[in-house]
Design an enzyme around this catalytic site. Structure first.
Site, PDB file in Angstrom:
ATOM      1  CD  GLU A  17     -58.950  60.770  -9.646  1.00 11.45           C
ATOM      2  OE1 GLU A  17     -58.262  59.656  -9.641  1.00 11.45           O
ATOM      3  OE2 GLU A  17     -59.443  61.041 -10.469  1.00 11.45           O
ATOM      4  CB  THR A  48     -55.490  63.534 -11.274  1.00 12.99           C
ATOM      5  OG1 THR A  48     -56.099  64.983 -11.389  1.00 12.99           O
ATOM      6  CG2 THR A  48     -56.643  62.663 -10.682  1.00 12.99           C
ATOM      7  CB  ALA A  51     -52.975  65.444 -19.586  1.00 12.43           C
ATOM      8  NE  ARG A 107     -48.151  56.045 -21.797  1.00 11.26           N
ATOM      9  CZ  ARG A 107     -48.808  55.509 -22.825  1.00 11.26           C
ATOM     10  NH1 ARG A 107     -48.105  54.414 -23.549  1.00 11.26           N
ATOM     11  NH2 ARG A 107     -50.160  55.615 -22.932  1.00 11.26           N
ATOM     12  CB  ALA A 125     -46.509  53.536 -15.917  1.00 13.74           C
ATOM     13  CE1 TYR A 145     -55.998  52.465 -17.694  1.00 12.65           C
ATOM     14  CE2 TYR A 145     -54.008  51.419 -17.235  1.00 12.65           C
ATOM     15  CZ  TYR A 145     -54.637  52.445 -17.418  1.00 12.65           C
ATOM     16  OH  TYR A 145     -53.741  53.740 -17.281  1.00 12.65           O
ATOM     17  CD  GLN A 212     -68.917  65.444 -17.014  1.00 15.24           C
ATOM     18  OE1 GLN A 212     -68.951  64.454 -16.115  1.00 15.24           O
ATOM     19  NE2 GLN A 212     -68.639  66.737 -16.702  1.00 15.24           N
ATOM     20  CE  LYS A 272     -70.666  66.921 -10.650  1.00 15.13           C
ATOM     21  NZ  LYS A 272     -69.458  66.882 -11.642  1.00 15.13           N
TER      22      LYS A 272
HETATM   23  P1  FAD Z   1     -48.287  52.186 -18.700  1.00 12.33           P
HETATM   24  O1  FAD Z   1     -48.564  51.193 -17.468  1.00 12.33           O
HETATM   25  O2  FAD Z   1     -47.105  52.377 -19.207  1.00 12.33           O
HETATM   26  O3  FAD Z   1     -49.237  51.505 -19.863  1.00 12.33           O
HETATM   27  C1  FAD Z   1     -49.713  52.012 -21.142  1.00 12.33           C
HETATM   28  C2  FAD Z   1     -49.905  51.212 -22.264  1.00 12.33           C
HETATM   29  O4  FAD Z   1     -48.383  50.630 -22.594  1.00 12.33           O
HETATM   30  C3  FAD Z   1     -50.659  49.931 -21.828  1.00 12.33           C
HETATM   31  O5  FAD Z   1     -51.436  49.513 -23.054  1.00 12.33           O
HETATM   32  C4  FAD Z   1     -49.556  49.047 -21.636  1.00 12.33           C
HETATM   33  O6  FAD Z   1     -50.039  47.345 -21.563  1.00 12.33           O
HETATM   34  C5  FAD Z   1     -48.466  49.255 -22.401  1.00 12.33           C
HETATM   35  N1  FAD Z   1     -47.275  48.620 -21.824  1.00 12.33           N
HETATM   36  C6  FAD Z   1     -46.659  49.015 -20.548  1.00 12.33           C
HETATM   37  N2  FAD Z   1     -45.383  48.460 -20.563  1.00 12.33           N
HETATM   38  C7  FAD Z   1     -45.103  48.020 -21.708  1.00 12.33           C
HETATM   39  C8  FAD Z   1     -43.883  47.261 -22.169  1.00 12.33           C
HETATM   40  N3  FAD Z   1     -42.948  47.149 -21.424  1.00 12.33           N
HETATM   41  N4  FAD Z   1     -43.827  46.876 -23.753  1.00 12.33           N
HETATM   42  C9  FAD Z   1     -45.031  47.235 -24.525  1.00 12.33           C
HETATM   43  N5  FAD Z   1     -46.066  47.972 -23.777  1.00 12.33           N
HETATM   44  C10 FAD Z   1     -46.242  48.289 -22.536  1.00 12.33           C
HETATM   45  N6  FAD Z   1     -53.456  60.333 -16.452  1.00 12.33           N
HETATM   46  C11 FAD Z   1     -52.951  61.707 -16.277  1.00 12.33           C
HETATM   47  O7  FAD Z   1     -52.377  62.438 -16.999  1.00 12.33           O
HETATM   48  N7  FAD Z   1     -52.923  62.179 -14.874  1.00 12.33           N
HETATM   49  C12 FAD Z   1     -53.394  61.428 -13.814  1.00 12.33           C
HETATM   50  O8  FAD Z   1     -53.481  61.929 -12.815  1.00 12.33           O
HETATM   51  C13 FAD Z   1     -54.026  60.096 -14.085  1.00 12.33           C
HETATM   52  N8  FAD Z   1     -54.547  59.365 -13.029  1.00 12.33           N
HETATM   53  C14 FAD Z   1     -55.050  58.071 -13.345  1.00 12.33           C
HETATM   54  C15 FAD Z   1     -55.284  57.308 -12.284  1.00 12.33           C
HETATM   55  C16 FAD Z   1     -55.838  56.004 -12.595  1.00 12.33           C
HETATM   56  C17 FAD Z   1     -56.208  55.050 -11.373  1.00 12.33           C
HETATM   57  C18 FAD Z   1     -55.769  55.398 -13.826  1.00 12.33           C
HETATM   58  C19 FAD Z   1     -56.373  54.004 -14.021  1.00 12.33           C
HETATM   59  C20 FAD Z   1     -55.659  56.400 -14.782  1.00 12.33           C
HETATM   60  C21 FAD Z   1     -54.905  57.532 -14.683  1.00 12.33           C
HETATM   61  N9  FAD Z   1     -54.604  58.574 -15.859  1.00 12.33           N
HETATM   62  C22 FAD Z   1     -54.059  59.538 -15.447  1.00 12.33           C
HETATM   63  C23 FAD Z   1     -54.347  58.024 -17.135  1.00 12.33           C
HETATM   64  C24 FAD Z   1     -53.194  57.421 -17.641  1.00 12.33           C
HETATM   65  O9  FAD Z   1     -52.032  58.250 -17.455  1.00 12.33           O
HETATM   66  C25 FAD Z   1     -53.402  56.851 -19.055  1.00 12.33           C
HETATM   67  O10 FAD Z   1     -54.348  55.595 -18.847  1.00 12.33           O
HETATM   68  C26 FAD Z   1     -52.277  56.276 -19.790  1.00 12.33           C
HETATM   69  O11 FAD Z   1     -52.434  56.180 -21.050  1.00 12.33           O
HETATM   70  C27 FAD Z   1     -51.775  55.001 -19.237  1.00 12.33           C
HETATM   71  O12 FAD Z   1     -50.910  55.309 -18.225  1.00 12.33           O
HETATM   72  P2  FAD Z   1     -50.004  54.040 -17.280  1.00 12.33           P
HETATM   73  O13 FAD Z   1     -49.516  54.520 -16.203  1.00 12.33           O
HETATM   74  O14 FAD Z   1     -51.252  53.018 -16.991  1.00 12.33           O
HETATM   75  O15 FAD Z   1     -49.126  53.440 -18.519  1.00 12.33           O
END
Ligand code: FAD
Length: 297
Positions: A17, A48, A51, A107, A125, A145, A212, A272
């Site tokens: 990544e 990525t 945000a 999301r 998401a 997660y 970090q 890196k």
């Molecule tokens: P979701 O899947 O929507 O989950 C978010 C929260 O909502 C969780 O607690 C989930 O349990 C809850 N939830 C989901 N569906 C429901 C529902 N129907 N009802 C109630 N609760 C629900 N961030 C960036 O800004 N840019 C990136 O490029 C980026 N890359 C990432 C790559 C990876 C591999 C990971 C693990 C994270 C990345 N993130 C990135 C961070 C991510 O955007 C955050 O962790 C964000 O807070 C959650 O995104 P998600 O897509 O997992 O959300």
């Protein structure tokens, strides 16, 4: 090439990544980094999404560069929390035009101080996954997660939501970083029990910067096993020692994962290339890529 085809056609995959620059001025230096990483021949490179979506054009530029100039499979991250459905629709059109085939649908973190969700906008998401699926033509990944998402009341609740997201059309998942492999193994059992059967890529962060690490753990919710904590306590203030120890720890984590049947590793390179190079060199025969033995570190 679609990531689903990459995963199904190779016994073990190791992907990397990178993140885009925050300003256009820094694009050239990130492209240089990306070229160095592509030269290592990872199975694919993910890029990525800033945000809030502010750097979305840089994500698309870098992904196009990886595909067209470096002839390497690429995965574009896309987050929806700060966008309208119309804005996402036009980004999907642009991606299709640029022949981007793979999207990690996210999301994004909720921006501080904003009313969430705004009426008519995305809350989770899975809504983005649904929209991309309906748009058609993309291989879709999503985040998961192993230690539970920081907003979730419990790991169980998080898994229920993950199952919903996968059922909306995910082809694969990538995990949040973790430092304790037993956390991943337990997550995989629980995911399987919920009939989550898509490939799950293990996200590994080489922790090479002592300063970090605490911040990374706070943001991601990752716990520090005592073995790793001892390393950070001992070497965290000595950058060169911490770098060596972080590379060794990540390498050992990956070897243990592969030894226990994990097929797909995703390395959070933090831009890196030297760190990625050292890890891939260490894995050359383990993953059957003998040319990695000649990687200059
Ligand atoms: P979701 O899947 O929507 O989950 C978010 C929260 O909502 C969780 O607690 C989930 O349990 C809850 N939830 C989901 N569906 C429901 C529902 N129907 N009802 C109630 N609760 C629900 N961030 C960036 O800004 N840019 C990136 O490029 C980026 N890359 C990432 C790559 C990876 C591999 C990971 C693990 C994270 C990345 N993130 C990135 C961070 C991510 O955007 C955050 O962790 C964000 O807070 C959650 O995104 P998600 O897509 O997992 O959300």
């Amino acid at each position: 090439m679609k990531i689903s085809d990459v995963l199904s056609s190779r016994p073990i995959t190791v992907s990397c990544e990178v993140f885009p620059p925050k300003t256009d001025g820094a694009l050239d230096s990130v492209l240089t980094t990306v070229r160095k990483i592509a030269k290592l021949s990872p199975d694919f490179i993910s890029v990525t999404y800033g945000a809030g979506g502010g750097t979305s054009q840089n994500t698309l530029r870098i992904v196009s560069h990886i595909q067209q100039e470096l002839h390497t499979t690429a995965l574009a991250h896309l987050s929806c929390v700060s966008s309208t459905k119309e804005e996402i629709f036009s980004i999907l059109q642009e991606m299709r035009q640029k022949k981007i085939e793979n999207i990690l649908a996210l999301r994004g973190d909720i921006p501080a101080g904003t009313a969430f969700p705004s009426p008519g906008q995305y809350q989770y998401a899975y809504q983005l996954v649904e929209q991309i699926k309906a748009f058609g033509g993309f291989c879709i990944g999503a985040a998961c997660y192993p230690e539970g998402h920081v907003e979730s009341a419990s790991k169980e609740e998080d898994l229920v939501h993950l199952k919903q997201k996968v059922d909306c059309g995910c082809d694969f998942l990538t995990t949040q970083l973790f430092f304790d492999n037993s956390v991943l193994y337990s997550f995989l059992y629980r995911a399987l029990a919920k009939n989550i059967e898509v490939p799950i890529l293990a996200g590994i962060m080489p922790a090479v910067n002592g300063k970090q690490i605490a911040r990374m753990c706070a943001l991601s919710g990752a716990s520090l096993p005592s073995r790793f904590k001892a390393i950070v306590d001992k070497f965290g203030d000595d950058p060169r020692s911490m770098k060596q120890a972080g590379i060794a720890y990540a390498t050992e984590q990956i070897i243990d994962l592969i030894a226990n049947g994990i097929h797909a590793i995703h390395i959070y390179t933090m831009n890196k290339p030297d760190v990625a190079a050292s890890i891939l060199h260490n894995l050359s025969h383990i993953v059957g890529k003998s040319d990695w033995e000649h990687i200059k570190q």
